[in-house]
Design an enzyme around this catalytic site. Structure first.
Site, PDB file in Angstrom:
ATOM      1  N   GLU A 104      15.102   6.057  17.697  1.00 48.53           N
ATOM      2  CA  GLU A 104      14.916   4.672  18.129  1.00 48.53           C
ATOM      3  C   GLU A 104      13.464   4.317  18.425  1.00 48.53           C
ATOM      4  OE1 GLU A 104      19.289   3.946  20.126  1.00 48.53           O
ATOM      5  OE2 GLU A 104      17.680   4.604  21.442  1.00 48.53           O
ATOM      6  N   CYS A 346      12.799   2.744  29.844  1.00 50.79           N
ATOM      7  CA  CYS A 346      12.305   4.116  29.965  1.00 50.79           C
ATOM      8  C   CYS A 346      13.421   5.066  30.380  1.00 50.79           C
ATOM      9  CB  CYS A 346      11.176   4.152  30.994  1.00 50.79           C
ATOM     10  SG  CYS A 346      10.466   5.787  31.264  1.00 50.79           S
TER      11      CYS A 346
END
Length: 353
Positions: A104, A346
């Site tokens: 990704e 994150c």
């Protein structure tokens, strides 16, 4: 160098994306062509963003047929695209070979539209097991090749219709465990004749691979550098980051000091805040001592992966922890976490939707 990433057998075509200009020149000579052809291809790939040989209209039919036969302009396939309410977009890729291995990248525009960051992956899965990171739960399936790293930028920019101002190697994987391909890709991003991104707009992150940091220093790489620290004490760090077993915190901090001394550049410490694990007065005090010992800045990041049994800190807890760090006298940034609703923030990259 030319043989790198050519494929498993001689019948496979030579991938030209992810090659430096020097490497392309060597390939052209090997194919019996003039070196100037390399610059034409390089410009076509990274400036004009050509994806097929037919788009190289200045090439003769014979030359294009030769390139079609021997070389590849392979590109990634986008298998999923998700858009957050905050404008962040997450892209799930697989290679053109269709091997089913997914990785990704995330497009992160700032609120004012000035800063546009692409967070890219360097591996499929990860070799490490950081307890707060979703990628660590995936099976490690290998390093990404340079053309797969570079093409993340090309494909994302094509889809969003805009150019990134910043690139961060903070997606899936440990970048320094794929040093050659990461640095090769970064050099293409930095090249004025390719992506033309300033070195300070390219950030390479590590969980603390000390031998990779020393290699980075030895090679005098010009890029921004970040260390995922996450705990100021060796025992505490070992509980959440298995890399502490191989490279101890004292070793890591010495490498960080050598970095700032040799390269004359500030280093960034990334610190994922986990209540009850690495926050509070004692941990803040230890982190302050570390920060005072070298030229650095600290990015604090609220935990995003709550499905590991920990909770995200409250705004009050974040503010209190930052206040405890202020005596360090270094820049402290409370890094925002865009894309949480699409598992794009994150620590959340794991091909989830």
């Amino acid at each position: 160098m030319i043989s790198e990433n050519l494929g498993e057998n001689q019948t496979e075509k030579i991938p030209l994306k992810g090659r430096t200009l020097k490497e392309l020149s060597e390939i052209m000579i090997t194919l019996g062509e003039k070196p100037f052809r390399a610059k034409q291809i390089y410009h076509g790939l990274y400036v004009n963003r050509y994806e097929t040989w037919d788009q190289f209209t200045t090439f003769s039919k014979i030359f294009k047929e030769k390139l079609e036969e021997l070389c590849s302009l392979t590109h990634l396939q986008v298998v999923k695209q998700l858009k957050s309410v905050d404008g962040t977009q997450k892209f799930t890729f697989t290679s053109e070979s269709g091997n089913g291995k997914e990785f990704e990248a995330v497009w992160i525009p700032s609120g004012d539209g000035g800063r546009k960051t692409i967070c890219i992956s360097s591996q499929i899965g990860c070799t490490l097991n950081c307890k707060f990171c979703a990628t660590a739960k995936l099976e490690f399936q290998g390093n990404l090749k340079a053309h797969e790293i570079v093409d993340q930028i090309l494909q994302v920019e094509k889809i969003v219709g805009d150019k990134a101002t910043n690139v961060v190697f903070m997606g899936m994987g440990e970048p320094l465990h794929n040093y050659f391909n990461v640095i090769r890709a970064a050099s293409i991003f930095h090249d004025p004749d390719a992506f033309n991104l300033g070195a300070k707009r390219i950030t390479i992150s590590t969980s603390g691979v000390v031998n990779g940091i020393r290699r980075f220093i030895e090679n005098k790489e010009p890029y921004n550098f970040a260390i995922s620290l996450n705990h100021p004490d060796p025992k505490g760090r070992l509980q959440i980051m298995d890399i502490e077993e191989k490279f101890s915190l004292p070793e890591l901090l010495q490498a960080a000091k050598d970095f700032t001394r040799e390269l004359k550049r500030r280093i960034t410490f990334e610190y994922v805040m986990i209540p009850g694990v690495n926050m509070g007065f004692e941990n803040a005090n230890k982190l302050v001592k570390i920060a005072k010992s070298l030229d650095c800045k600290i990015n604090v990041i609220p935990l995003n992966t709550e499905f590991f049994g920990w909770r995200r800190p409250t705004r009050e807890e974040i503010a209190e922890f930052i206040a405890l760090l202020e005596p360090a006298g270094v820049p402290i940034l409370n890094r925002r976490s865009p894309g949480k609703d699409i598992f794009g923030a994150c620590g959340m990259l794991a091909s989830k939707s």
